[in-house]
Design an enzyme around this catalytic site. Structure first.
Site, PDB file in Angstrom:
ATOM      1  N   CYS A  65       0.775  -1.232   0.221  1.00 38.45           N
ATOM      2  CA  CYS A  65       0.317  -0.526   0.334  1.00 38.45           C
ATOM      3  C   CYS A  65       0.805   1.372  -0.038  1.00 38.45           C
ATOM      4  O   CYS A  65       1.766   0.709   0.835  1.00 38.45           O
ATOM      5  CB  CYS A  65      -0.697   0.177   1.193  1.00 38.45           C
ATOM      6  SG  CYS A  65      -1.601   1.725   1.345  1.00 38.45           S
ATOM      7  N   GLN A 278     -23.099  -4.149   6.892  1.00 42.15           N
ATOM      8  CA  GLN A 278     -22.148  -5.167   7.302  1.00 42.15           C
ATOM      9  C   GLN A 278     -20.971  -5.147   6.088  1.00 42.15           C
ATOM     10  O   GLN A 278     -21.398  -4.907   4.799  1.00 42.15           O
ATOM     11  CB  GLN A 278     -21.989  -6.826   7.458  1.00 42.15           C
ATOM     12  CG  GLN A 278     -21.892  -7.714   8.356  1.00 42.15           C
ATOM     13  CD  GLN A 278     -21.727  -6.484  10.604  1.00 42.15           C
ATOM     14  OE1 GLN A 278     -20.878  -6.675  10.157  1.00 42.15           O
ATOM     15  NE2 GLN A 278     -22.475  -6.991  11.176  1.00 42.15           N
ATOM     16  N   CYS A 403     -18.260  -6.378  17.957  1.00 43.75           N
ATOM     17  CA  CYS A 403     -17.251  -5.704  16.804  1.00 43.75           C
ATOM     18  C   CYS A 403     -16.180  -5.150  18.287  1.00 43.75           C
ATOM     19  O   CYS A 403     -15.241  -4.558  17.809  1.00 43.75           O
ATOM     20  CB  CYS A 403     -18.118  -4.939  15.607  1.00 43.75           C
ATOM     21  SG  CYS A 403     -18.267  -3.208  16.273  1.00 43.75           S
TER      22      CYS A 403
END
Ligand code: SAH
Length: 446
Positions: A65, A278, A403
């Site tokens: 990246c 989601q 989460c």
């Protein structure tokens, strides 16, 4: 400033490396447990910076990246994916051990085969760039700031979304649209939000503007849809507030039907601009499959789906049970959920728009019957009112999807001291390369 050697001992809550020096812990980005590092420490020992990694871990890789060091989103990109999964499993194991002072077996974190470009929702901010040739920059906000980190492609965003952002940028220059300036309140386009379903291939583009006036919007829509035929709907969202939230309340459909559809485990779901959905559809199927397997539902069961969003879990479970009761606080999500039930011709799921704790308390007062409770609260977890009511309703099983395992264990403590025991712990990697951990815990009555 003194240079010292130290070893990375452990990870902190954000899975950053922690080194100890002179009995003091320091947290640093981009490290792996076991690595030996050279640090520069300020004289008063309040600050450290990494000089170099002396012995690299065998799990270290070059982050794939271009903006890894600036964006902060995929903070684990320097670690091999299989090791990231192990780190997440161990994190949960340690957290449960520290909280309950007891060893619980944690199943291996379920990862992705291809952990790239998994996001079905992509948010981009625009910025005017001054200089010789006026142009527009696009990217993410840098971690905890409003500086824009520019990028063309991202390892986890949808690739088509990156392409669409590039086209929008070109059109903005061509049509002389400025990016919205937060400080001055001038300019037109603030953000673009793109949602894409991998299963139906439908694409939604939401153009967030700083005011209602969108000059030449018909031409803009025409140009955008002719350059990208995959777009199925375009929405203008107006956000004229001084806020870090991306979306405002007002919405206008500029093209198509105003929503897209996704298919999860054979059921169709409507995705609108605002409702929660989601962000990793393929892992969401893994998550729900595992949660429902642990719930071990039977045909006569009454299932309670708390914090249901657009109704996904309850609707997917509906043919395995007698009846589902689903509750959700956000009105838009509940209307989407009701439409989702209709779209799938499901009649045994009943939706209620309420605070889950309120609703649960009322159910407990009325002594209603619930066989299995599936709860999936937001990051901050549930609360005592909800948990106390759950304990009164006394379902034989509770499947708690979270989460944030750190808030999950606080809620679990309460359930464990009130007649429940943990029967399975299953982390699922919903957000590869980031430090986020999703965790399912199955509890049964003692
Ligand atoms: N189970 C869903 C949604 C999980 S996200 C899914 O898998 O898609 C958590 C949801 O809880 C969000 O939709 C949020 O709007 C909702 N929520 C937050 N606080 C709530 C509360 N106090 N009562 C009910 N729902 C709440």
């Amino acid at each position: 400033m003194p240079i010292v050697k130290a070893k990375v001992e452990k990870y902190n809550n954000d899975l950053k490396g922690v080194v100890s020096y002179n009995n003091k812990d320091y947290t640093l980005d981009n490290l792996i447990v076991g690595e030996e590092v050279e640090l520069e420490i300020s004289k008063d020992q309040s600050r450290v910076s990494l000089k170099k990694v002396l012995t690299e871990s065998v799990n270290r890789i070059k982050p794939e990246c271009g903006i890894y060091s600036k964006c902060g989103g995929c903070s684990l990109l320097h670690i091999k994916y299989q090791e990231q999964l192990k780190i997440k499993t161990t994190f949960v194991e340690n957290l449960f051990f520290e909280t309950f002072n007891k060893y619980y077996k944690v199943n291996d974190c379920l990862g992705m085969k291809e952990p790239w470009h998994y996001r079905n929702k992509n948010q981009i901010v625009f910025k005017n760039v001054k200089g010789g040739k006026s142009r527009i920059a696009s990217g993410f906000y840098e971690a905890s700031s409003h500086n824009v980190v520019e990028f063309e492609t991202c390892a986890v965003q949808d690739e088509l979304s990156d392409k669409i952002v590039g086209i929008i940028k070109e059109l903005m220059i061509k049509m002389r649209y400025n990016a919205f300036d937060e400080d001055r309140g001038t300019g037109l386009i603030r953000h673009v939000l793109i949602k894409r379903s991998a299963s139906t291939k439908e694409v939604m583009v939401v153009i967030v503007t700083g005011s209602e006036i969108f000059p030449g919007c018909q031409n803009f829509v025409k140009a955008l849809t002719s350059r990208c035929k995959d777009i199925t709907t375009i929405i203008q969202n107006v956000n004229n507030r001084k806020t870090s939230a991306v979306l405002g309340d007002k919405e206008k459909v500029l093209y198509g039907k105003g929503f897209i559809t996704d298919i999860l485990l054979g059921k169709k779901f409507k995705i609108s601009a605002k409702s929660f959905y989601q962000i990793n559809s393929s892992q969401c199927e893994v998550l729900y499959t595992k949660a429902l397997e642990l719930a071990n539902l039977s045909k006569n069961d009454i299932l309670f789906d708390a914090y249901c969003g657009v109704g996904t879990i309850g609707l997917i479970a509906s043919d395995k049970v007698n009846k589902v009761i689903s509750v959700e606080l956000v009105k838009d999500a509940v209307s989407d959920a009701i439409q989702n039930a209709k779209m799938n011709n499901i009649k045994n799921v009943h939706f209620f728009c309420d605070d889950a704790s309120n609703f649960m308390k009322n159910m407990a007062v009325k002594k209603e019957k619930v066989d299995v409770l599936i709860m999936d609260p937001p990051r901050k977890g549930s609360d005592e009112r909800f948990l106390n009511a759950a304990i009164k309703l006394s379902p034989k099983k509770i499947v708690y999807i979270s989460c944030d395992p750190r808030t999950q264990v606080i809620d679990l403590k309460h359930l464990l001291s009130n007649g429940y025991q943990i029967t399975a712990i299953q982390p699922v990697d919903m957000f590869p390369h980031t430090s986020h951990i999703e965790n399912i815990v199955c509890l049964s009555k003692k």
